[in-house]
Write a protein that holds these residues in place. Structure first.
Motif, PDB file in Angstrom:
ATOM      1  N   ASP A   1      -6.615  -6.093   1.364  1.00 53.68           N
ATOM      2  CA  ASP A   1      -6.569  -5.259   0.154  1.00 53.68           C
ATOM      3  C   ASP A   1      -7.884  -4.503  -0.033  1.00 53.68           C
ATOM      4  OD1 ASP A   1      -4.013  -5.802  -0.635  1.00 53.68           O
ATOM      5  OD2 ASP A   1      -4.540  -7.182  -2.264  1.00 53.68           O
TER       6      ASP A   1
ATOM      7  N   ASN B   1       6.782   5.189  -8.230  1.00 58.17           N
ATOM      8  CA  ASN B   1       5.832   6.215  -7.793  1.00 58.17           C
ATOM      9  C   ASN B   1       6.467   7.275  -6.896  1.00 58.17           C
ATOM     10  OD1 ASN B   1       5.993   4.972  -5.282  1.00 58.17           O
ATOM     11  ND2 ASN B   1       4.170   3.700  -5.663  1.00 58.17           N
TER      12      ASN B   1
ATOM     13  N   SER C   1      -8.468  -0.457  -0.004  1.00 55.60           N
ATOM     14  CA  SER C   1      -8.896   0.292  -1.195  1.00 55.60           C
ATOM     15  C   SER C   1     -10.267   0.931  -0.979  1.00 55.60           C
ATOM     16  CB  SER C   1      -8.835  -0.569  -2.456  1.00 55.60           C
ATOM     17  OG  SER C   1      -9.643  -1.698  -2.300  1.00 55.60           O
TER      18      SER C   1
ATOM     19  N   VAL D   1       0.855  -1.198   0.000  1.00 53.52           N
ATOM     20  CA  VAL D   1       0.000   0.000   0.000  1.00 53.52           C
ATOM     21  C   VAL D   1       0.893   1.251   0.000  1.00 53.52           C
ATOM     22  CG1 VAL D   1      -0.239  -0.108   2.526  1.00 53.52           C
ATOM     23  CG2 VAL D   1      -1.939   1.144   1.184  1.00 53.52           C
TER      24      VAL D   1
ATOM     25  N   GLY E   1      -9.930   4.143   0.474  1.00 49.31           N
ATOM     26  CA  GLY E   1      -9.341   5.161  -0.384  1.00 49.31           C
ATOM     27  C   GLY E   1      -7.832   5.117  -0.500  1.00 49.31           C
ATOM     28  N   PHE E   2      -7.185   4.075   0.033  1.00 49.63           N
ATOM     29  CA  PHE E   2      -5.728   3.973  -0.102  1.00 49.63           C
ATOM     30  C   PHE E   2      -5.383   3.383  -1.454  1.00 49.63           C
ATOM     31  CE2 PHE E   2      -6.389   3.874   4.502  1.00 49.63           C
ATOM     32  CZ  PHE E   2      -5.535   4.894   4.890  1.00 49.63           C
ATOM     33  N   GLU E   3      -4.214   3.773  -1.918  1.00 49.18           N
ATOM     34  CA  GLU E   3      -3.765   3.272  -3.212  1.00 49.18           C
ATOM     35  C   GLU E   3      -2.871   2.051  -2.984  1.00 49.18           C
ATOM     36  OE1 GLU E   3      -1.439   5.010  -7.115  1.00 49.18           O
ATOM     37  OE2 GLU E   3      -1.922   6.371  -5.471  1.00 49.18           O
TER      38      GLU E   3
ATOM     39  N   ASN F   1       6.178   3.268   0.294  1.00 46.68           N
ATOM     40  CA  ASN F   1       5.353   2.062   0.148  1.00 46.68           C
ATOM     41  C   ASN F   1       5.526   1.192   1.377  1.00 46.68           C
ATOM     42  OD1 ASN F   1       4.724   1.651  -3.148  1.00 46.68           O
ATOM     43  ND2 ASN F   1       6.397   3.023  -2.603  1.00 46.68           N
TER      44      ASN F   1
ATOM     45  N   ILE G   1      -0.296  -1.073  -4.272  1.00 43.59           N
ATOM     46  CA  ILE G   1       0.734  -1.219  -5.305  1.00 43.59           C
ATOM     47  C   ILE G   1       0.667  -2.602  -5.942  1.00 43.59           C
ATOM     48  CG2 ILE G   1       2.372   0.480  -4.461  1.00 43.59           C
ATOM     49  CD1 ILE G   1       3.855  -1.748  -3.004  1.00 43.59           C
TER      50      ILE G   1
END
Lengths: 436, 135
Positions: free
Chosen positions: B124, B108, B128, B74, B131-133, B112, B135
């Motif tokens: 996961d 990015n 998500s 993440v 709202g987390f991105e 991370n 990887i």
């Protein structure tokens, strides 16, 4: 053509016939040995025993014992009872300590040896149509040429690949469609792992039987080999000092190994008092050869611990059966005053579901014994977390403690890192001896 | 999507780690992140690489035990307390963490975090959804 016995008349002879034959052969062998081997003559003279004093089979107890050290002391030819012109083959023990033990064979000795190995192969269900991959070491070690001779006599197709070069073993086993494998049990297990790693399954091979010997192995190990190779595994017993593989052989009943009593007399003795123990009781296994010309032995103390039974066997063979040796008096380690047999370690690992790829390391630090068991970490045992590995170390350590009474330090090591590829696996490293 | 991570058993002897990294570098495998966990007699080397399958073969050929695990990756917001936001989300869903390590990604340019948990797919999803991105 499938046969039930190789030499039916001998293998199924009545006890009376066997006793009579054994006595005749014993008397003849003792006389010859007395006349030709100075060490035996001196010992018998010192004990006041003459060859004529052997009147019954029980009189064997009048004969002197032979120990491994005697064979070292008479190196190289001191124990030979035949003139060298009649000796057609030499073998030597695979001993790693001290002098090698050298033994010899006449043509008749080799013929007898080939026949007793052929008895084993027939008992394992093999025929002249089998292809036997002999992956025992060839050379001075008796395993390779011993199995080679028996399989040739039977008329099987011999693949004399010898030991080592595992990738080639697997490739040829598959391509040549070997139906039987002969090697040490530890190498059989190693081959099974290598076959799996090569992405092959037992069904991809034509193997159906295996003849394994030359080192101690447990019933648990037999099951692992049978599952890994998709075969039935047979135990063949023997030792260089007495003949080589084939002194005793396993039939399809697999309830002990039939001793080739037309060639050898087995005694089970209390190792301390050297008195015989009854059927079913454990003691030291002692052999006397009856027909050997070049290298006869009287009451050879094998240091193997086992028992015998005279109960009839369902296979029809009348030869007495000996148990799988439970351990060796000289394999036994005394660690912090506790007796430890390597076979106990193997049993614990198998019980916990591990492949028994281990090594015992004993040392002495500040006058205290250290005891470590190294265990190979296979991928099936590895989840990738420290917590899981610590749990496994604790589980193995706990299993050892409850079986042995003392706790070894468990060390996980890389797969295939424990030396074992050729012949016998090196299970024990005792560094204490270096400091004595 | 779960990140593939190699875990390699490393005996506690001199040169054991560099044998692995040498073999990987000879095979032109790029290490994106690594972490070495230690126990008394061994370590576990954890690697995220550009070609997991090839790396497994290379490491296995060095005679070592290796396994591939799924881990959660993440991107952590680049603000004070950024990691805390991630952890609070996980706490809110009772997600336990076995181990965790962090690295700056070349791609990015951000911080991370990689961690192992019992149910990677669920973690996961929680992250998500919050709202987390990943990887």
């Amino acid at each position: 053509m499938e046969r039930k016995y190789w030499q039916e008349e001998m293998e199924t002879a009545s006890r009376e016939t066997l006793d009579k034959l054994q006595l005749e052969r014993l008397q003849k062998s003792v006389k010859r040995t007395y006349e030709n081997v100075p060490m035996y003559r001196e010992r018998m003279d010192a004990a006041g025993v003459k060859p004529e004093d052997i009147k019954t089979l029980d009189d064997i107890r009048k004969l002197p014992f032979t120990c491994k050290q005697d064979l070292r002391d008479t190196y190289p030819y001191g124990m030979f009872a035949a003139p060298m012109k009649d000796v057609v083959r030499i073998h030597a023990s695979s001993g790693t300590t001290g002098k090698q033990i050298v033994v010899g064979y006449t043509k008749n000795d080799l013929e007898a040896w080939d026949n007793i190995v052929a008895r084993q192969l027939i008992a394992a269900g093999l025929t002249d149509e089998d292809k036997v991959q002999v992956a025992y070491g060839y050379g001075l070690f008796t395993g390779g040429l011993g199995l080679h001779g028996g399989a040739s006599l039977l008329g099987s197709t011999v693949i004399p690949i010898s030991s080592g070069n595992t990738a080639r073993q697997v490739a040829l086993m598959k391509d040549l469609e070997a139906t039987a494998l002969a090697c040490t049990p530890s190498y059989a297990l190693f081959l099974a792992e290598s076959i799996a790693e090569a992405g092959l399954k037992p069904e991809d091979l034509k193997l159906r039987a295996g003849i394994f010997g030359a080192e101690p192995w447990t019933e648990g190990m037999r099951k692992q080999i049978e599952a890994g190779l998709g075969i039935k595994a047979y135990d063949i017993y023997g030792l260089t000092e007495v003949m080589g593989p084939g002194v005793a052989y396993e039939c399809s009943e697999q309830k002990g190994m039939h001793v080739n009593e037309d060639h050898f007399i087995i005694e089970i003795l209390d190792p301390d008092t050297l008195e015989p123990v009854p059927d079913g009781c454990q003691g030291e296994i002692v052999f006397t050869s009856l027909t050997k010309e070049a290298f006869p032995v009287m009451r050879y103390r094998t240091r193997d611990i086992g028992s015998v039974t005279h109960e009839p066997c369902a296979c029809g063979r009348t030869f007495v059966r000996m148990s799988k040796p439970q351990g060796r008096t000289d394999d036994m380690l005394i660690i912090r005053g506790v007796n430890v047999f390597p076979s106990q370690i193997e049993e614990v690992l198998i019980k916990l579901g591990y492949t028994p790829n281990y090594q015992i390391v004993v040392d002495r630090v500040n006058n205290l014994d250290t005891f470590e068991v190294k265990v190979e970490l296979s991928e099936s045992m590895f989840e990738g977390s420290v917590g899981d590995l610590s749990r496994r170390e604790r589980e193995i350590g706990e299993g050892m403690r409850s079986t042995l009474g003392i706790s070894p330090k468990i060390t996980l090591v890389n797969p295939h890192s424990i030396e074992r590829s050729i012949g016998k696996a090196k299970r024990v490293i005792d560094n204490r001896k270096l400091h004595d | 999507m779960a990140v593939k991570q190699l875990s390699v058993f490393i005996e506690n002897r001199k040169g054991m780690l560099s044998e692995v990294t040498d073999a990987l570098s000879d095979a032109h495998i790029n290490l994106r992140a690594l972490c070495l966990a230690e126990a008394a007699d061994y370590g576990i080397l954890r690697l995220i690489v550009d070609d997991t399958e090839k790396a497994v073969g290379i490491v296995r050929d060095t005679g070592r035990t290796v396994v591939v695990n799924d881990v959660v990756g993440v991107i952590v917001p680049d603000t004070p307390g950024g990691l805390n936001l991630v952890l609070h989300t996980l706490n809110g869903h009772d997600v336990g963490i076995d181990y965790m390590y962090a690295f700056i990604s070349k791609e990015n340019g951000k911080a991370n975090v990689v961690f192992r948990t019992a149910d990677v797919a669920a973690a996961d999803k929680y992250l998500s959804d919050a709202g987390f991105e990943l990887i």
